[in-house]
Scaffold this active site. Structure first.
Site, PDB file in Angstrom:
ATOM      1  N   TYR A  16       2.917   6.422  15.983  1.00  0.00           N
ATOM      2  CA  TYR A  16       1.763   5.624  15.276  1.00  0.00           C
ATOM      3  C   TYR A  16       0.579   6.824  15.590  1.00  0.00           C
ATOM      4  O   TYR A  16      -0.394   6.843  14.938  1.00  0.00           O
ATOM      5  CB  TYR A  16       1.532   4.622  16.281  1.00  0.00           C
ATOM      6  CG  TYR A  16       0.241   3.810  15.938  1.00  0.00           C
ATOM      7  CD1 TYR A  16       0.306   2.971  14.614  1.00  0.00           C
ATOM      8  CD2 TYR A  16      -0.634   3.418  16.874  1.00  0.00           C
ATOM      9  CE1 TYR A  16      -1.325   2.375  14.643  1.00  0.00           C
ATOM     10  CE2 TYR A  16      -1.911   3.001  16.705  1.00  0.00           C
ATOM     11  CZ  TYR A  16      -2.129   2.320  15.500  1.00  0.00           C
ATOM     12  OH  TYR A  16      -3.259   1.735  15.180  1.00  0.00           O
ATOM     13  N   ALA A  17       0.287   7.317  16.928  1.00  0.00           N
ATOM     14  CA  ALA A  17      -0.976   8.290  17.173  1.00  0.00           C
ATOM     15  C   ALA A  17      -0.943   9.417  16.312  1.00  0.00           C
ATOM     16  O   ALA A  17      -1.923   9.771  15.718  1.00  0.00           O
ATOM     17  CB  ALA A  17      -0.413   8.799  18.519  1.00  0.00           C
ATOM     18  N   ALA A  18       0.148  10.017  15.895  1.00  0.00           N
ATOM     19  CA  ALA A  18       0.337  10.898  14.931  1.00  0.00           C
ATOM     20  C   ALA A  18      -0.296  10.563  13.465  1.00  0.00           C
ATOM     21  O   ALA A  18      -1.062  11.308  12.906  1.00  0.00           O
ATOM     22  CB  ALA A  18       1.525  11.640  14.720  1.00  0.00           C
ATOM     23  N   SER A  19       0.215   9.591  12.981  1.00  0.00           N
ATOM     24  CA  SER A  19      -0.049   8.898  11.776  1.00  0.00           C
ATOM     25  C   SER A  19      -1.754   8.563  11.843  1.00  0.00           C
ATOM     26  O   SER A  19      -2.574   8.628  10.897  1.00  0.00           O
ATOM     27  CB  SER A  19       0.584   7.608  11.445  1.00  0.00           C
ATOM     28  OG  SER A  19       0.291   6.392  12.196  1.00  0.00           O
ATOM     29  N   LYS A  20      -2.226   7.995  12.777  1.00  0.00           N
ATOM     30  CA  LYS A  20      -3.726   7.624  13.012  1.00  0.00           C
ATOM     31  C   LYS A  20      -4.703   9.101  13.304  1.00  0.00           C
ATOM     32  O   LYS A  20      -5.728   9.132  12.854  1.00  0.00           O
ATOM     33  CB  LYS A  20      -3.911   6.957  14.268  1.00  0.00           C
ATOM     34  CG  LYS A  20      -3.627   5.255  13.727  1.00  0.00           C
ATOM     35  CD  LYS A  20      -4.279   4.800  12.749  1.00  0.00           C
ATOM     36  CE  LYS A  20      -3.813   3.373  12.396  1.00  0.00           C
ATOM     37  NZ  LYS A  20      -4.732   2.716  11.028  1.00  0.00           N
ATOM     38  N   ILE A  44      -7.952  -4.478  20.403  1.00  0.00           N
ATOM     39  CA  ILE A  44      -8.576  -5.661  19.713  1.00  0.00           C
ATOM     40  C   ILE A  44      -7.355  -6.781  19.739  1.00  0.00           C
ATOM     41  O   ILE A  44      -6.424  -6.366  19.174  1.00  0.00           O
ATOM     42  CB  ILE A  44      -8.917  -5.033  18.278  1.00  0.00           C
ATOM     43  CG1 ILE A  44      -9.670  -3.891  18.225  1.00  0.00           C
ATOM     44  CG2 ILE A  44      -9.599  -6.253  17.524  1.00  0.00           C
ATOM     45  CD1 ILE A  44     -11.079  -3.998  19.152  1.00  0.00           C
ATOM     46  N   SER A  73      -8.027   5.166  15.487  1.00  0.00           N
ATOM     47  CA  SER A  73      -7.408   4.607  16.649  1.00  0.00           C
ATOM     48  C   SER A  73      -7.607   5.570  17.817  1.00  0.00           C
ATOM     49  O   SER A  73      -7.550   6.412  17.852  1.00  0.00           O
ATOM     50  CB  SER A  73      -5.876   4.068  16.603  1.00  0.00           C
ATOM     51  OG  SER A  73      -5.351   3.601  18.037  1.00  0.00           O
ATOM     52  N   VAL A  94       0.751  -1.216   0.221  1.00  0.00           N
ATOM     53  CA  VAL A  94      -0.001  -0.032  -0.177  1.00  0.00           C
ATOM     54  C   VAL A  94       0.827   1.295  -0.213  1.00  0.00           C
ATOM     55  O   VAL A  94       0.385   2.282  -0.311  1.00  0.00           O
ATOM     56  CB  VAL A  94      -0.985   0.030   1.315  1.00  0.00           C
ATOM     57  CG1 VAL A  94      -1.858  -1.084   1.212  1.00  0.00           C
ATOM     58  CG2 VAL A  94      -0.134  -0.065   2.391  1.00  0.00           C
TER      59      VAL A  94
HETATM   60  P1  NAD Z   1      -3.114  -6.741  11.741  1.00  0.00           P
HETATM   61  O1  NAD Z   1      -1.337  -6.580  11.881  1.00  0.00           O
HETATM   62  O2  NAD Z   1      -3.501  -7.936  11.654  1.00  0.00           O
HETATM   63  O3  NAD Z   1      -3.424  -6.258  10.099  1.00  0.00           O
HETATM   64  C1  NAD Z   1      -2.584  -5.263   9.730  1.00  0.00           C
HETATM   65  C2  NAD Z   1      -2.412  -5.729   8.053  1.00  0.00           C
HETATM   66  O4  NAD Z   1      -1.773  -4.576   7.271  1.00  0.00           O
HETATM   67  C3  NAD Z   1      -1.577  -6.716   7.838  1.00  0.00           C
HETATM   68  O5  NAD Z   1      -2.380  -7.845   7.050  1.00  0.00           O
HETATM   69  C4  NAD Z   1      -0.531  -6.422   7.301  1.00  0.00           C
HETATM   70  O6  NAD Z   1       0.260  -7.403   6.223  1.00  0.00           O
HETATM   71  C5  NAD Z   1      -0.978  -5.197   6.394  1.00  0.00           C
HETATM   72  N1  NAD Z   1      -0.059  -4.343   5.952  1.00  0.00           N
HETATM   73  C6  NAD Z   1       1.091  -3.466   6.850  1.00  0.00           C
HETATM   74  N2  NAD Z   1       1.850  -2.924   5.761  1.00  0.00           N
HETATM   75  C7  NAD Z   1       1.342  -2.984   4.570  1.00  0.00           C
HETATM   76  C8  NAD Z   1       1.863  -2.636   3.451  1.00  0.00           C
HETATM   77  N3  NAD Z   1       2.793  -1.653   3.380  1.00  0.00           N
HETATM   78  N4  NAD Z   1       1.034  -2.888   2.429  1.00  0.00           N
HETATM   79  C9  NAD Z   1       0.161  -4.009   2.335  1.00  0.00           C
HETATM   80  N5  NAD Z   1      -0.371  -4.378   3.672  1.00  0.00           N
HETATM   81  C10 NAD Z   1       0.124  -4.033   4.641  1.00  0.00           C
HETATM   82  O7  NAD Z   1      -3.629  -5.861  12.739  1.00  0.00           O
HETATM   83  P2  NAD Z   1      -5.218  -5.183  12.840  1.00  0.00           P
HETATM   84  O8  NAD Z   1      -5.277  -4.983  14.219  1.00  0.00           O
HETATM   85  O9  NAD Z   1      -6.070  -6.071  12.060  1.00  0.00           O
HETATM   86  O10 NAD Z   1      -5.157  -3.651  12.143  1.00  0.00           O
HETATM   87  C11 NAD Z   1      -6.152  -3.250  11.010  1.00  0.00           C
HETATM   88  C12 NAD Z   1      -6.068  -1.743  11.128  1.00  0.00           C
HETATM   89  O11 NAD Z   1      -6.761  -1.390  12.440  1.00  0.00           O
HETATM   90  C13 NAD Z   1      -4.614  -0.955  11.459  1.00  0.00           C
HETATM   91  O12 NAD Z   1      -4.928  -0.070  10.400  1.00  0.00           O
HETATM   92  C14 NAD Z   1      -4.577  -0.482  12.931  1.00  0.00           C
HETATM   93  O13 NAD Z   1      -3.477   0.321  12.833  1.00  0.00           O
HETATM   94  C15 NAD Z   1      -6.043  -0.637  13.173  1.00  0.00           C
HETATM   95  N6  NAD Z   1      -6.278  -0.564  14.499  1.00  0.00           N
HETATM   96  C16 NAD Z   1      -5.928  -1.878  15.417  1.00  0.00           C
HETATM   97  C17 NAD Z   1      -6.308  -1.817  16.749  1.00  0.00           C
HETATM   98  C18 NAD Z   1      -5.931  -3.085  17.310  1.00  0.00           C
HETATM   99  O14 NAD Z   1      -6.061  -2.975  18.611  1.00  0.00           O
HETATM  100  N7  NAD Z   1      -5.516  -4.342  16.677  1.00  0.00           N
HETATM  101  C19 NAD Z   1      -6.406  -0.765  17.425  1.00  0.00           C
HETATM  102  C20 NAD Z   1      -6.863   0.632  16.575  1.00  0.00           C
HETATM  103  C21 NAD Z   1      -6.544   0.488  15.335  1.00  0.00           C
END
Ligand code: NAD
Length: 241
Positions: A149-153, A182, A136, A58
């Protein structure tokens, strides 16, 4: 809820992205499974016959554009995009290099911007569409040791709100979910006391599941949410109560 809809989901190889892909398919959608990890995407596809794999990074603009060109070549509309791909850097400010900060922005923010831009182009022609971004609780509340991470979100929140205002009159809705803690591969390193320290701040005193986030995203993609735009919906077990 999503009969005949075509939905692109980034980060579909694991966690919230995979759970969302499965739920969208359960609701009748055709799903484009986007991600970098071919074998994990193939595993997701085995659970969802009505899907197609788009393998790309991405953060690589040319690859993202090629993926959208591939979707545009099909005869279908693009009804929804979910920007799930992301990465979380755990590092205090002293240990965060500018390079690390930029990488967080590239993966979490710039990629979301680019997907929104390309989706908006297609959805403008259709005069309809729904985009769901992943913010987030950390981006809204801050978190010691996670400033990059916080700034990016937090930037994704501003992007979401601005695009909802810019694209609403074209029939395009733009919303975000803001998960708390999560259980996914992203948070797998948080165990025991470290995990409990986070969870004690939530009203429900437990971690959420990827499916609990996926059901909200799926609702936002559907016509059941047809009057909802510009919202950042907390799915956080009451972390901010
Ligand atoms: P996860 O690590 O299971 O999923 C993240 C996915 O992004 C992975 O499949 C990874 O391969 C993919 N990815 C990362 N860099 C990539 C790249 N350069 N190109 C293509 N794919 C890429 O984690 P998740 O918890 O399912 O996270 C999903 C979203 O939810 C994220 O944006 C995360 O920041 C957000 N989020 C998660 C939580 C939590 O507690 N898990 C909390 C708040 C926000």
């Amino acid at each position: 809820m999503l009969e005949d809809k075509h939905i692109l989901i980034t980060g579909a190889s694991s966690g919230i992205g995979r759970a969302t892909a499965i739920e969208c398919a359960n609701q009748g959608a055709f799903v484009y499974l986007a991600g970098r990890d071919k074998s994990a995407l193939t595993a997701t596809k085995q659970m969802i016959p009505n899907s197609s794999i788009l393998e790309y990074d991405v953060t690589v603009e040319s690859e993202v554009k090629a993926a959208f060109a591939c979707i545009a070549k099909s005869d279908h509309t693009l009804d929804g995009v979910v920007n799930c791909a992301g990465q979380m850097l755990d590092a205090g400010i002293a240990m965060t290099r500018v390079e690390d900060f930029n990488q967080q922005l590239q993966i979490n923010t710039v990629s979301t911007f680019l997907h929104c831009q390309l989706a908006a182009r297609m959805m403008t022609r259709q005069r309809q569409g729904s985009i769901v971004n992943l913010c987030s609780a950390v981006g809204e509340q801050g978190s010691a040791g996670q400033s990059a991470y916080a700034a990016s979100k937090a930037a994704v929140s501003g992007l979401t709100l601005s695009l909802s205002k810019e694209l609403g009159n074209l029939g395009i809705r733009v919303n975000a979910v803001s998960p708390g803690f999560i259980d996914t591969p992203m948070t797998a390193e948080y165990r025991g006391e470290k995990k409990q320290n986070v969870l004690q701040h939530s009203a429900l005193k437990r971690a959420g599941s990827a499916e609990e986030v996926a059901s909200v995203i799926t609702f936002l993609l559907s016509s059941k949410a047809s009057y909802i735009t510009g919202q950042i919906i907390g799915v956080d077990g009451g972390l901010r109560v």
